[in-house]
Write an enzyme that holds these catalytic residues in place. Structure first.
Site, PDB file in Angstrom:
ATOM      1  N   THR A 113       0.846  -1.190   0.000  1.00 33.44           N
ATOM      2  CA  THR A 113       0.000   0.000   0.000  1.00 33.44           C
ATOM      3  C   THR A 113       0.882   1.240   0.000  1.00 33.44           C
ATOM      4  O   THR A 113       1.801   1.358   0.798  1.00 33.44           O
ATOM      5  CB  THR A 113      -0.917  -0.005   1.236  1.00 33.44           C
ATOM      6  OG1 THR A 113      -1.827  -1.094   1.136  1.00 33.44           O
ATOM      7  CG2 THR A 113      -1.698   1.298   1.341  1.00 33.44           C
ATOM      8  N   HIS A 162      -6.653 -11.108  -1.661  1.00 28.58           N
ATOM      9  CA  HIS A 162      -5.920 -10.798  -0.431  1.00 28.58           C
ATOM     10  C   HIS A 162      -6.630 -11.448   0.763  1.00 28.58           C
ATOM     11  O   HIS A 162      -7.551 -10.897   1.332  1.00 28.58           O
ATOM     12  CB  HIS A 162      -5.836  -9.289  -0.249  1.00 28.58           C
ATOM     13  CG  HIS A 162      -4.794  -8.836   0.728  1.00 28.58           C
ATOM     14  ND1 HIS A 162      -4.133  -9.696   1.576  1.00 28.58           N
ATOM     15  CD2 HIS A 162      -4.289  -7.597   0.999  1.00 28.58           C
ATOM     16  CE1 HIS A 162      -3.280  -9.017   2.323  1.00 28.58           C
ATOM     17  NE2 HIS A 162      -3.354  -7.736   1.982  1.00 28.58           N
ATOM     18  N   ASN A 188      -3.231 -10.426   6.272  1.00 28.70           N
ATOM     19  CA  ASN A 188      -3.031  -9.107   6.892  1.00 28.70           C
ATOM     20  C   ASN A 188      -4.240  -8.557   7.641  1.00 28.70           C
ATOM     21  O   ASN A 188      -4.344  -7.353   7.854  1.00 28.70           O
ATOM     22  CB  ASN A 188      -2.577  -8.081   5.840  1.00 28.70           C
ATOM     23  CG  ASN A 188      -1.200  -8.366   5.298  1.00 28.70           C
ATOM     24  OD1 ASN A 188      -0.735  -9.504   5.333  1.00 28.70           O
ATOM     25  ND2 ASN A 188      -0.532  -7.362   4.772  1.00 28.70           N
ATOM     26  N   TYR A 214      -7.438  -8.406   6.745  1.00 26.03           N
ATOM     27  CA  TYR A 214      -8.519  -7.806   5.968  1.00 26.03           C
ATOM     28  C   TYR A 214      -9.699  -8.761   5.848  1.00 26.03           C
ATOM     29  O   TYR A 214      -9.724  -9.812   6.487  1.00 26.03           O
ATOM     30  CB  TYR A 214      -7.978  -7.323   4.625  1.00 26.03           C
ATOM     31  CG  TYR A 214      -6.925  -6.248   4.798  1.00 26.03           C
ATOM     32  CD1 TYR A 214      -7.235  -5.051   5.449  1.00 26.03           C
ATOM     33  CD2 TYR A 214      -5.619  -6.440   4.371  1.00 26.03           C
ATOM     34  CE1 TYR A 214      -6.272  -4.072   5.652  1.00 26.03           C
ATOM     35  CE2 TYR A 214      -4.648  -5.467   4.567  1.00 26.03           C
ATOM     36  CZ  TYR A 214      -4.985  -4.279   5.219  1.00 26.03           C
ATOM     37  OH  TYR A 214      -4.034  -3.321   5.433  1.00 26.03           O
ATOM     38  N   GLY A 255       9.506  -6.895  -0.896  1.00 25.76           N
ATOM     39  CA  GLY A 255       8.717  -5.706  -0.653  1.00 25.76           C
ATOM     40  C   GLY A 255       9.565  -4.452  -0.606  1.00 25.76           C
ATOM     41  O   GLY A 255       9.809  -3.802  -1.616  1.00 25.76           O
TER      42      GLY A 255
END
Length: 364
Positions: A26, A176, A179, A181, A318
């Site tokens: 993000t 996704h 994490n 969500y 990342g």
């Protein structure tokens, strides 16, 4: 000597030129209306030498857009904006998947779009705060529990967003399920206290993910659908639970049976979460025999070892790719790496986004 990291590999029906994956990150560079910006096109094109780019989390619906300036894939304007990104990446010889991320209870109404609202499997507020552009830091909202019919409509939103992704030129989508969500909120019994077909048993708590994966694959092709998971992840107020190992073993088996093209397994140990046990990785690797991506604090040497040992088929990077648009070349040549500017991770504009120097610009 890094060798396997730079070998070509087939993923579904596409050929990746190396085994380096850009992990979804993000960056909050979309507009306040969650549209794609020109600097996002430049950002992804700069990093197209990676074998596969997985985008930042992209909301499949207004209800899924809980963060400030996170892009979506539910309007014609968003599809048009992403077309510029995919065309730019493909011109550079790269491949790119859109990560579909519904934030669920990790949200605040000030960040929502088109009358979206925070929703979740159960009305349980996540501990922690959420940044908003208009009101500063705010406590995560108390989400409204989805009705069973709304669960079904949310599944349809994921599928429609996947269709939009293909229309926008993406090579596929990543669901996704990590994490903290929405998909993981269904999987975890600490955040899912439902009594319908989507709560209770391992099978029921996993049903939301399985139905999204199956219906998305039927809509766009299973060779274009991947799934991200983060067992033992503590991000966004996720807590471990007694049957976590059995849960993820079941999920791996079911995703293999459904036929998704890859499983992206995240280890957040480098960010302070409990490590994913080695026996779980081994078991998932045995159950899910399609492409396995591992991510979590990798450097080139560790990536090469895990590829050589057969622990993974692809390795996701990342922060190194965030700060090094030419990471592939730097790893190949042993050149030093730029370090990320953490103060600009989520701020608007080019600084700390598209201005990291490549080797030819840094004089190395």
């Amino acid at each position: 000597m890094l060798q396997k990291l730079f070998t070509a590999v087939t993923l579904g029906k596409i050929k990746l030129r190396n085994r380096i994956v850009m992990s979804p990150m993000t960056r909050n560079r979309a507009t306040t209306d969650h549209d794609v910006t020109d600097i996002m096109t430049e950002y992804y094109a700069q990093r197209a030498s990676a074998g596969l780019i997985i985008t930042e989390g992209v909301a499949p619906s207004p209800n899924g857009n809980g963060y400030a300036r996170v892009p979506g894939l539910y309007t014609a304007e968003q599809v048009a904006g992403w077309k510029k990104v995919t065309e730019a990446v493909h011109r550079e010889g790269g491949h790119i998947f859109a990560q579909l991320m519904h934030s669920g209870r990790i949200a605040h109404p000030a960040n929502m779009h088109m009358n979206g609202e925070p929703v979740a499997p159960s009305a349980i507020r996540a501990q922690g705060e959420m940044y908003t552009d208009t009101e500063g830091m705010q406590q995560n909202a108390l989400p409204r529990e989805l009705t069973t019919e709304e669960v079904h409509s949310t599944i349809r939103e994921f599928v429609e967003a996947a269709r939009n992704a293909i229309e926008a030129g993406f090579d596929g989508v990543e669901l996704h399920g990590a994490n903290g969500y929405l998909i993981e909120q269904f999987i975890n019994p600490n955040t899912n206290q439902r009594t319908d077909d989507y709560g209770g048993s391992i099978e029921n708590r996993s049903r939301f993910l399985m139905e999204i994966a199956r219906k998305t694959g039927e809509a766009i092709g299973f060779e274009k659908v991947g799934v991200r998971l983060s067992p033992y992840g503590a991000f966004n107020d996720m807590q471990t639970y007694e049957d976590i190992d059995r849960t993820y073993a079941y999920i791996a088996q079911e995703l293999k049976a459904i036929g998704v093209v890859y499983l992206h397994l995240v280890n957040h140990e480098s960010m302070g979460a409990p490590a994913v046990p080695e026996e779980m990785i081994t078991k998932i690797r045995a159950f899910f025999t399609n492409t396995l991506i591992l991510s979590g604090g990798y450097d080139g040497e560790r990536a090469e070892k895990d590829l050589e040992d057969g622990r993974a088929d692809l390795i996701a990077f990342g922060r190194p790719l965030l700060a090094n648009p030419d990471l592939v070349e730097r790893l190949r040549t042993g050149a030093p790496l730029n370090q990320p500017d953490y103060s600009t991770l989520y701020t608007p504009g080019e600084k700390g986004y598209t201005d990291y120097p490549a080797l030819e610009r840094s004089g190395l």
